[in-house]
Design a protein around this motif. Structure first.
Motif, PDB file in Angstrom:
ATOM      1  N   VAL A 189      58.702  59.771 -19.184  1.00  0.00           N
ATOM      2  CA  VAL A 189      57.762  59.095 -20.084  1.00  0.00           C
ATOM      3  C   VAL A 189      57.784  57.595 -19.822  1.00  0.00           C
ATOM      4  N   ARG A 190      58.975  57.055 -19.583  1.00  0.00           N
ATOM      5  CA  ARG A 190      59.067  55.626 -19.278  1.00  0.00           C
ATOM      6  C   ARG A 190      58.324  55.301 -17.979  1.00  0.00           C
ATOM      7  N   ALA A 191      58.547  56.128 -16.938  1.00  0.00           N
ATOM      8  CA  ALA A 191      57.880  55.885 -15.655  1.00  0.00           C
ATOM      9  C   ALA A 191      56.370  56.039 -15.781  1.00  0.00           C
ATOM     10  N   ARG A 192      55.940  57.035 -16.557  1.00  0.00           N
ATOM     11  CA  ARG A 192      54.498  57.218 -16.740  1.00  0.00           C
ATOM     12  C   ARG A 192      53.895  56.026 -17.479  1.00  0.00           C
ATOM     13  N   GLY A 193      54.611  55.501 -18.457  1.00  0.00           N
ATOM     14  CA  GLY A 193      54.123  54.328 -19.165  1.00  0.00           C
ATOM     15  C   GLY A 193      54.021  53.119 -18.259  1.00  0.00           C
ATOM     16  N   GLU A 194      55.049  52.916 -17.417  1.00  0.00           N
ATOM     17  CA  GLU A 194      55.010  51.780 -16.498  1.00  0.00           C
ATOM     18  C   GLU A 194      53.848  51.919 -15.521  1.00  0.00           C
ATOM     19  N   GLY A 195      53.561  53.166 -15.096  1.00  0.00           N
ATOM     20  CA  GLY A 195      52.426  53.379 -14.214  1.00  0.00           C
ATOM     21  C   GLY A 195      51.099  53.040 -14.876  1.00  0.00           C
ATOM     22  N   LEU A 196      51.058  53.127 -16.206  1.00  0.00           N
ATOM     23  CA  LEU A 196      49.845  52.796 -16.955  1.00  0.00           C
ATOM     24  C   LEU A 196      49.883  51.374 -17.516  1.00  0.00           C
ATOM     25  N   GLY A 197      50.905  50.613 -17.114  1.00  0.00           N
ATOM     26  CA  GLY A 197      50.992  49.218 -17.541  1.00  0.00           C
ATOM     27  C   GLY A 197      51.623  49.006 -18.896  1.00  0.00           C
ATOM     28  N   ILE A 198      52.397  49.967 -19.394  1.00  0.00           N
ATOM     29  CA  ILE A 198      53.021  49.855 -20.715  1.00  0.00           C
ATOM     30  C   ILE A 198      54.516  50.062 -20.567  1.00  0.00           C
ATOM     31  N   ASN A 199      55.305  49.159 -21.142  1.00  0.00           N
ATOM     32  CA  ASN A 199      56.758  49.229 -21.057  1.00  0.00           C
ATOM     33  C   ASN A 199      57.299  50.030 -22.236  1.00  0.00           C
ATOM     34  N   ILE A 200      57.860  51.203 -21.956  1.00  0.00           N
ATOM     35  CA  ILE A 200      58.416  52.078 -22.993  1.00  0.00           C
ATOM     36  C   ILE A 200      59.900  52.252 -22.712  1.00  0.00           C
ATOM     37  N   ARG A 201      60.744  51.657 -23.550  1.00  0.00           N
ATOM     38  CA  ARG A 201      62.190  51.703 -23.306  1.00  0.00           C
ATOM     39  C   ARG A 201      62.994  52.167 -24.514  1.00  0.00           C
ATOM     40  N   GLY A 202      62.376  52.436 -25.639  1.00  0.00           N
ATOM     41  CA  GLY A 202      63.133  52.721 -26.848  1.00  0.00           C
ATOM     42  C   GLY A 202      63.837  54.065 -26.807  1.00  0.00           C
ATOM     43  N   GLY A 203      64.565  54.363 -27.885  1.00  0.00           N
ATOM     44  CA  GLY A 203      65.248  55.641 -28.023  1.00  0.00           C
ATOM     45  C   GLY A 203      66.749  55.506 -28.027  1.00  0.00           C
ATOM     46  N   ALA A 204      67.405  56.424 -28.743  1.00  0.00           N
ATOM     47  CA  ALA A 204      68.856  56.360 -28.878  1.00  0.00           C
ATOM     48  C   ALA A 204      69.594  56.930 -27.676  1.00  0.00           C
ATOM     49  N   MET A 205      69.039  57.955 -27.016  1.00  0.00           N
ATOM     50  CA  MET A 205      69.745  58.648 -25.932  1.00  0.00           C
ATOM     51  C   MET A 205      69.170  58.236 -24.579  1.00  0.00           C
ATOM     52  N   GLN A 206      69.661  57.093 -24.070  1.00  0.00           N
ATOM     53  CA  GLN A 206      69.273  56.650 -22.747  1.00  0.00           C
ATOM     54  C   GLN A 206      70.361  57.057 -21.753  1.00  0.00           C
ATOM     55  N   ARG A 207      70.280  56.590 -20.515  1.00  0.00           N
ATOM     56  CA  ARG A 207      71.165  57.170 -19.490  1.00  0.00           C
ATOM     57  C   ARG A 207      72.638  56.858 -19.747  1.00  0.00           C
ATOM     58  N   LEU A 208      72.955  55.655 -20.188  1.00  0.00           N
ATOM     59  CA  LEU A 208      74.352  55.329 -20.471  1.00  0.00           C
ATOM     60  C   LEU A 208      74.921  56.278 -21.516  1.00  0.00           C
ATOM     61  N   GLU A 209      74.158  56.530 -22.567  1.00  0.00           N
ATOM     62  CA  GLU A 209      74.615  57.436 -23.625  1.00  0.00           C
ATOM     63  C   GLU A 209      74.762  58.862 -23.100  1.00  0.00           C
ATOM     64  N   ARG A 210      73.819  59.302 -22.260  1.00  0.00           N
ATOM     65  CA  ARG A 210      73.907  60.657 -21.708  1.00  0.00           C
ATOM     66  C   ARG A 210      75.170  60.815 -20.866  1.00  0.00           C
ATOM     67  N   VAL A 211      75.432  59.853 -20.002  1.00  0.00           N
ATOM     68  CA  VAL A 211      76.623  59.921 -19.143  1.00  0.00           C
ATOM     69  C   VAL A 211      77.889  59.907 -19.990  1.00  0.00           C
ATOM     70  N   LEU A 212      77.922  59.051 -21.006  1.00  0.00           N
ATOM     71  CA  LEU A 212      79.121  58.907 -21.825  1.00  0.00           C
ATOM     72  C   LEU A 212      79.420  60.176 -22.612  1.00  0.00           C
ATOM     73  N   PHE A 213      78.452  60.669 -23.368  1.00  0.00           N
ATOM     74  CA  PHE A 213      78.700  61.818 -24.242  1.00  0.00           C
ATOM     75  C   PHE A 213      78.891  63.104 -23.442  1.00  0.00           C
ATOM     76  N   LEU A 214      78.072  63.307 -22.422  1.00  0.00           N
ATOM     77  CA  LEU A 214      78.188  64.527 -21.642  1.00  0.00           C
ATOM     78  C   LEU A 214      79.430  64.496 -20.751  1.00  0.00           C
ATOM     79  N   GLY A 215      79.655  63.369 -20.074  1.00  0.00           N
ATOM     80  CA  GLY A 215      80.799  63.280 -19.178  1.00  0.00           C
ATOM     81  C   GLY A 215      82.129  63.375 -19.903  1.00  0.00           C
TER      82      GLY A 215
END
Length: 413
Positions: A189-215
């Motif tokens: 969704v973030r990449a699709r937004g950037e492709g359309l000229g919109i910066n979408i970065r919000g949300g609680a579960m980003q990559r750092l959180e995914r790596v931390l909790f899952l790992g």
């Protein structure tokens, strides 16, 4: 000692081995990170929190705040300095991160959760370093960024595919697949937004959180399994399950929140056409449905018990009465519509009829899986049809007033 190490490499999953293969790296890492946290806290007390520029640009989330992010990038500075002085190119670090990440999935699929978890965490740390080194050396370019992003998807997918293989004969497979879906959609969704000229970065579960909790959940789970279920040949690894379910839920919530933000940014509805929005709209619409259902049920009881109607006739009349109540409440309270009644009733009837078919079809499909309780299937179908069909169509189709009606609508206080 050498014989013990060889037996671990060959797959010795005895209780003591499962504890030590998980605990030994944890003890070393814990000593480093806990000691680093003490020093970092003392430093912050005297000199303030060191401001990492990239951390400030990326921002924080509810799950991992700014203090912890600054601390993490501060505490890995010695390791980062060693890697930087080694002269390894950033792309090499990206490839190494990818190799470790894919290896983590292979290890987990074989039941080696401690090894897989630590490999996954190591891949995450390298992923943090490669971009910083590229920018510091002025080597950052679109090709490197593309390589890093694609390898991140492989790493996340490899770990979850390994978990899916391990849990392939259990109920845990479903949340693993949900986690795979969510972790794929968040960056998409973030990449699709950037492709359309919109910066979408919000949300609680980003990559750092995914790596931390899952790992961390996967790496430390063998300790708990060896303590509580030492004789199991194929342990469930409850700590890993908890971390994975949390990632599954929160990553999908993050993906949906980003998707909603993207759609609103691309096509924001006119303020005059939205008397209510968000939770208020959902709350009023759900309340109208609940009241209509109660009226429907009460009318059926009254007609069957008091007026001696047949249950079939009473049910049919109750559905009609409930539909009229639901339509009236939504028209007057939820959407505060001023459009013509007859066309609205026709559209409402169409939506209600197709909703009934979709609900029936959804329940029929879900009951093809006998291991799924039909009551749960009923709720899953109802929820999916409500959010994907009923609510959007009532908002945008049934009660979507024409411009002349909007001009006559009184402003809400």
């Amino acid at each position: 000692m050498l014989d013990t190490l060889v037996s671990w490499i060959q797959g010795d999953l005895s209780p003591s081995a499962r504890i030590w293969t998980a605990l030994a790296p944890a003890m070393l890492a814990s000593a480093y990170f806990i000691g680093g946290l003490l020093i970092f806290a003392i430093r912050c007390a005297f000199k303030g929190v060191p401001q990492d520029e990239e951390t400030l640009k990326r921002g924080s989330t509810v799950l991992v705040g700014m203090f912890l992010r600054h601390y993490f990038f501060w505490v890995i500075q010695p390791l980062w300095a060693v890697v930087y002085r080694s002269g390894l190119p950033a792309n090499a670090l990206s490839m190494l991160s990818g190799l470790l990440g894919v290896s983590s999935g292979v290890a987990v699929a074989a039941g080696r959760f401690a090894l897989g978890g630590w490999l996954f965490l190591a891949a995450g740390i390298l992923d943090v370093m490669d971009g910083r080194i590229a920018r510091l050396r002025k080597e950052a370019n679109p090709a490197g960024a593309a390589l890093d992003s694609v390898l991140d998807r492989y790493v996340d997918s490899a770990m979850l595919m390994g978990l899916a293989w391990y849990y392939r004969d259990t109920w845990v497979l479903l949340p693993v697949l949900m986690a795979l879906l969510g972790t794929s959609l968040v960056p998409y969704v973030r990449a699709r937004g950037e492709g359309l000229g919109i910066n979408i970065r919000g949300g609680a579960m980003q990559r750092l959180e995914r790596v931390l909790f899952l790992g961390a959940g996967v790496a430390l789970s063998p300790i708990f399994e060896a303590i509580w279920f030492p004789e199991q040949k194929h342990p469930i690894h409850w700590l890993a399950v908890i971390g994975m379910v949390f990632v599954a839920v929160m990553s999908n919530v993050t993906a949906l929140s980003r998707f909603r933000a993207l759609v609103n940014a691309l096509a924001p509805p006119p303020a005059s056409a939205r008397p209510r929005s968000g939770l208020a709209l959902f709350g009023f619409n759900a309340a109208a449905g609940a009241i209509a259902t109660a009226v429907d049920f009460g009318a059926v009881l009254g007609m069957v018990e008091g007026l001696k109607f047949s249950p079939v006739a009473a049910t049919a009349l109750g559905c009609v009465l409930g539909g009229v109540v639901n339509y009236t409440l939504n028209r007057l309270i939820t959407f505060r519509s001023r459009g013509a009644v007859a066309p609205q009733m026709a559209r409402y009837t169409l939506v209600s009829a197709t909703s009934a078919l979709l609900n029936a079809g959804g329940v029929a499909l879900l009951t093809l899986h006998p291991q799924l309780a039909y009551t749960l299937g009923w709720w899953l179908a109802r929820g999916a049809v409500y959010f994907a069909w009923n609510l959007p169509l009532q908002r945008d189709y049934v009660f979507n007033d024409p411009p002349e009606a909007l001009m006559e609508r009184p402003h809400a206080a």
